[in-house]
Enzyme design. Structure first.
Site, PDB file in Angstrom:
ATOM      1  N   SER A 228       5.693  -0.597  -0.331  1.00  7.52           N
ATOM      2  CA  SER A 228       5.151  -1.816  -0.921  1.00  7.52           C
ATOM      3  C   SER A 228       3.819  -1.522  -1.599  1.00  7.52           C
ATOM      4  O   SER A 228       3.254  -0.445  -1.441  1.00  7.52           O
ATOM      5  CB  SER A 228       4.964  -2.899   0.148  1.00  7.52           C
ATOM      6  OG  SER A 228       3.661  -2.804   0.682  1.00  7.52           O
ATOM      7  N   LYS A 229       3.365  -2.501  -2.354  1.00  3.94           N
ATOM      8  CA  LYS A 229       2.115  -2.350  -3.111  1.00  3.94           C
ATOM      9  C   LYS A 229       0.932  -2.020  -2.211  1.00  3.94           C
ATOM     10  O   LYS A 229      -0.051  -1.453  -2.645  1.00  3.94           O
ATOM     11  CB  LYS A 229       1.769  -3.667  -3.810  1.00  3.94           C
ATOM     12  CG  LYS A 229       2.531  -3.869  -5.082  1.00  3.94           C
ATOM     13  CD  LYS A 229       2.071  -5.148  -5.727  1.00  3.94           C
ATOM     14  CE  LYS A 229       3.301  -5.829  -6.235  1.00  3.94           C
ATOM     15  NZ  LYS A 229       3.259  -7.070  -6.803  1.00  3.94           N
ATOM     16  N   ARG A 230       1.029  -2.439  -0.966  1.00  3.32           N
ATOM     17  CA  ARG A 230      -0.103  -2.236  -0.060  1.00  3.32           C
ATOM     18  C   ARG A 230      -0.106  -0.860   0.610  1.00  3.32           C
ATOM     19  O   ARG A 230      -1.076  -0.474   1.227  1.00  3.32           O
ATOM     20  CB  ARG A 230      -0.113  -3.342   1.001  1.00  3.32           C
ATOM     21  CG  ARG A 230      -0.600  -4.675   0.470  1.00  3.32           C
ATOM     22  CD  ARG A 230      -0.359  -5.787   1.454  1.00  3.32           C
ATOM     23  NE  ARG A 230       1.070  -5.901   1.768  1.00  3.32           N
ATOM     24  CZ  ARG A 230       1.949  -6.539   0.991  1.00  3.32           C
ATOM     25  NH1 ARG A 230       1.559  -7.096  -0.128  1.00  3.32           N
ATOM     26  NH2 ARG A 230       3.216  -6.606   1.328  1.00  3.32           N
ATOM     27  N   ASP A 231       0.988  -0.125   0.481  1.00  4.36           N
ATOM     28  CA  ASP A 231       1.031   1.197   1.132  1.00  4.36           C
ATOM     29  C   ASP A 231       0.107   2.188   0.437  1.00  4.36           C
ATOM     30  O   ASP A 231      -0.128   2.084  -0.763  1.00  4.36           O
ATOM     31  CB  ASP A 231       2.465   1.730   1.128  1.00  4.36           C
ATOM     32  CG  ASP A 231       3.352   0.939   2.067  1.00  4.36           C
ATOM     33  OD1 ASP A 231       2.879   0.597   3.163  1.00  4.36           O
ATOM     34  OD2 ASP A 231       4.500   0.636   1.705  1.00  4.36           O
ATOM     35  N   ALA A 234       0.295   3.696  -3.385  1.00  7.12           N
ATOM     36  CA  ALA A 234       1.397   3.002  -4.056  1.00  7.12           C
ATOM     37  C   ALA A 234       1.151   2.728  -5.538  1.00  7.12           C
ATOM     38  O   ALA A 234       2.089   2.483  -6.282  1.00  7.12           O
ATOM     39  CB  ALA A 234       1.691   1.689  -3.337  1.00  7.12           C
TER      40      ALA A 234
END
Ligand code: GLU
Length: 454
Positions: A228-231, A234
């Site tokens: 996800s974008k938060r990883d 990313a």
């Protein structure tokens, strides 16, 4: 029609440029370049609420940074434009009219539906909690270049124009692929479930669908769920900001789901283009390993010609700081740490003590050295022989230390840690003798004196 391969990357600019999207763009680019085809960039900006100019900018910047040049699209132009969906309304209207005229649509609650062909029946839908009308439609056969033969039958008519008048994704995506002459749709596996709808629409418009290649998803490193974008790691933007080597990032992304026949891991862009094929794309999902990417970045930094490394490091130093005052010294210093840096952003921290005479000293190292005899005495002995040294180069300095050690019945390595600490304030760094050579006699002897007097 020519038989030239035409592929497209069709992002929706609703968030920052994600490595998953970048990988999709990369596979399209690789396939186009491998086959001498055309790579189209199409902006799917129909979601007015969620599109942002920042997202579009990040996308264009990220694509350029990764070296993924497109032949048609924003800034490049082309014969099949406009390349922004928001500018293609009249084209969509034309195709909506065609579908209406062929009798494959109906209106319900203000929305326009696509009508499937087949026997109709009603069934209780436990999701919706009510009876719904279903259709026994013929399955659409997708000959996917990665997944092989996939068959899927749509069961329910679907909306193609919302009651607001906005055409939905399925319709605009198909109309664009059709009118832009797209021959191969290469996209994430999350779209596989849409493909039967898309094939229905193509066929209703009297066209054979393009070929499809649904590429596996990118999972978090833990394997638990989609990246996800938060990883960590990313967003492509992060790599630009942290001065990663674009070729290294592209290289790593290429290996997410694709591998060559041999075990090669490091590829120039041209090599990857040459080797790329869908036969090498795996059906299983790939795990994103940020450490491996950074490791690859370090390999690229080490393999890079020294002049290039120096040029890339320069912008990381303040224009009016000490480091850039003497560019030839700067260049020698930066070359010394080239083998040590995993990221360019680490360089500044590795070379602080080379410039100016104010640098911190590591108290732990000082304590450790004090336990092995008087450091100042060792520094003095080295200072004496260094002052006599006429050829200030790594080899000479090494034999000077060797001779000193022999005379005192010890080893040169008894002196090295003190010497390093006295001239740098730390316990580690580039190889010591080449480092002393670069620092020069004056700087080294002055620092030894200051250390002895401290
Ligand atoms: N705009 C869609 C997306 O970003 C494109 C899907 C496709 O490639 O067909 O997921």
């Amino acid at each position: 029609m020519s038989s030239q391969i035409r592929v497209r990357f069709a992002p929706s600019p609703t968030g920052l440029f994600h490595v998953g999207s970048a990988r999709t763009a990369l596979f399209n680019w690789l396939y186009a370049r491998n086959t001498g085809g055309v790579f189209v960039l199409r902006i799917e900006d129909t979601d007015h609420e969620r599109n942002t100019p920042e997202a579009l900018e990040a996308l264009i910047k990220g694509m350029r940074w990764l070296g993924l040049d497109w032949d048609e699209g924003p800034e490049a132009g082309g014969d099949y434009g406009p390349y922004f969906q928001s500018e293609r309304t009249s084209i969509y209207d034309e195709y909506i009219e065609k579908l209406k005229a062929s009798g494959r649509t109906y209106e319900k609650d203000g929305a326009l539906y696509f009508k499937l062909e087949g026997e109709r029946y009603t069934e209780f839908d436990s999701h919706l909690g009510r009876e719904v009308e279903k259709v026994k439609s013929a399955p659409q056969v997708i000959d996917d270049m990665i997944r092989g033969r996939v068959e899927r039958a749509e069961e329910r008519d679907f909306v193609i124009v919302r009651s607001s008048g906005e055409p939905v994704f399925h319709l605009v995506n198909v109309v664009d692929d059709l009118t832009m002459g797209i021959t191969h749709v290469i996209r994430g596996e999350d779209h596989l479930s849409n493909t039967s709808k898309h094939c229905e629409l193509f066929r209703a418009l009297g066209e054979e669908p393009p070929k499809f290649a649904h590429i596996p998803l990118i999972l978090k490193y833990s394997g638990k769920g989609k990246m996800s974008k938060r990883d960590e790691g990313a967003l492509v933007e992060q790599y630009i900001e942290q001065h990663y080597v674009p070729d290294a990032v592209r290289n790593y992304l290429g290996l997410l789901g694709w591998s060559p026949k041999n075990d090669q891991e490091i590829f120039t862009g041209d090599e990857m283009i040459r080797e790329f094929s869908f036969a090498g794309v795996s059906q299983s999902n790939a795990k994103f390993d940020h450490d491996k990417l950074t490791h690859m970045n370090a390999e690229y930094l080490r393999a890079m010609p020294a002049e290039q490394f120096v040029e890339m490091a320069k912008p990381l130093f303040s224009k009016d700081g000490d480091a850039l005052k003497d560019l030839s010294y700067f260049s020698d210093v930066i070359r010394l740490v080239q083998p040590k840096a995993n990221r360019l952003t680490e360089v500044e921290g590795l070379v602080g003590y080379f410039f100016g005479n104010e640098y911190p000293t590591d108290a732990k190292v000082a304590d450790r050295l004090a336990k092995k005899g008087d450091p100042k005495e060792k520094a003095s002995a080295v200072l004496d022989v260094f002052e006599e040294s006429e050829d200030w180069n790594a080899e000479e300095l090494d034999s000077t230390c060797e001779a000193l050690a022999t005379k005192s019945g010890g080893k040169k390595f008894d002196y090295f840690p003190v010497l390093r600490f006295a001239v740098s304030g730390v316990g580690g760094g580039p190889d010591l003798m080449p480092m002393l050579e670069v620092m020069g006699k004056k700087r080294v002897t002055n620092r030894l004196k200051a250390f002895i007097e401290s």
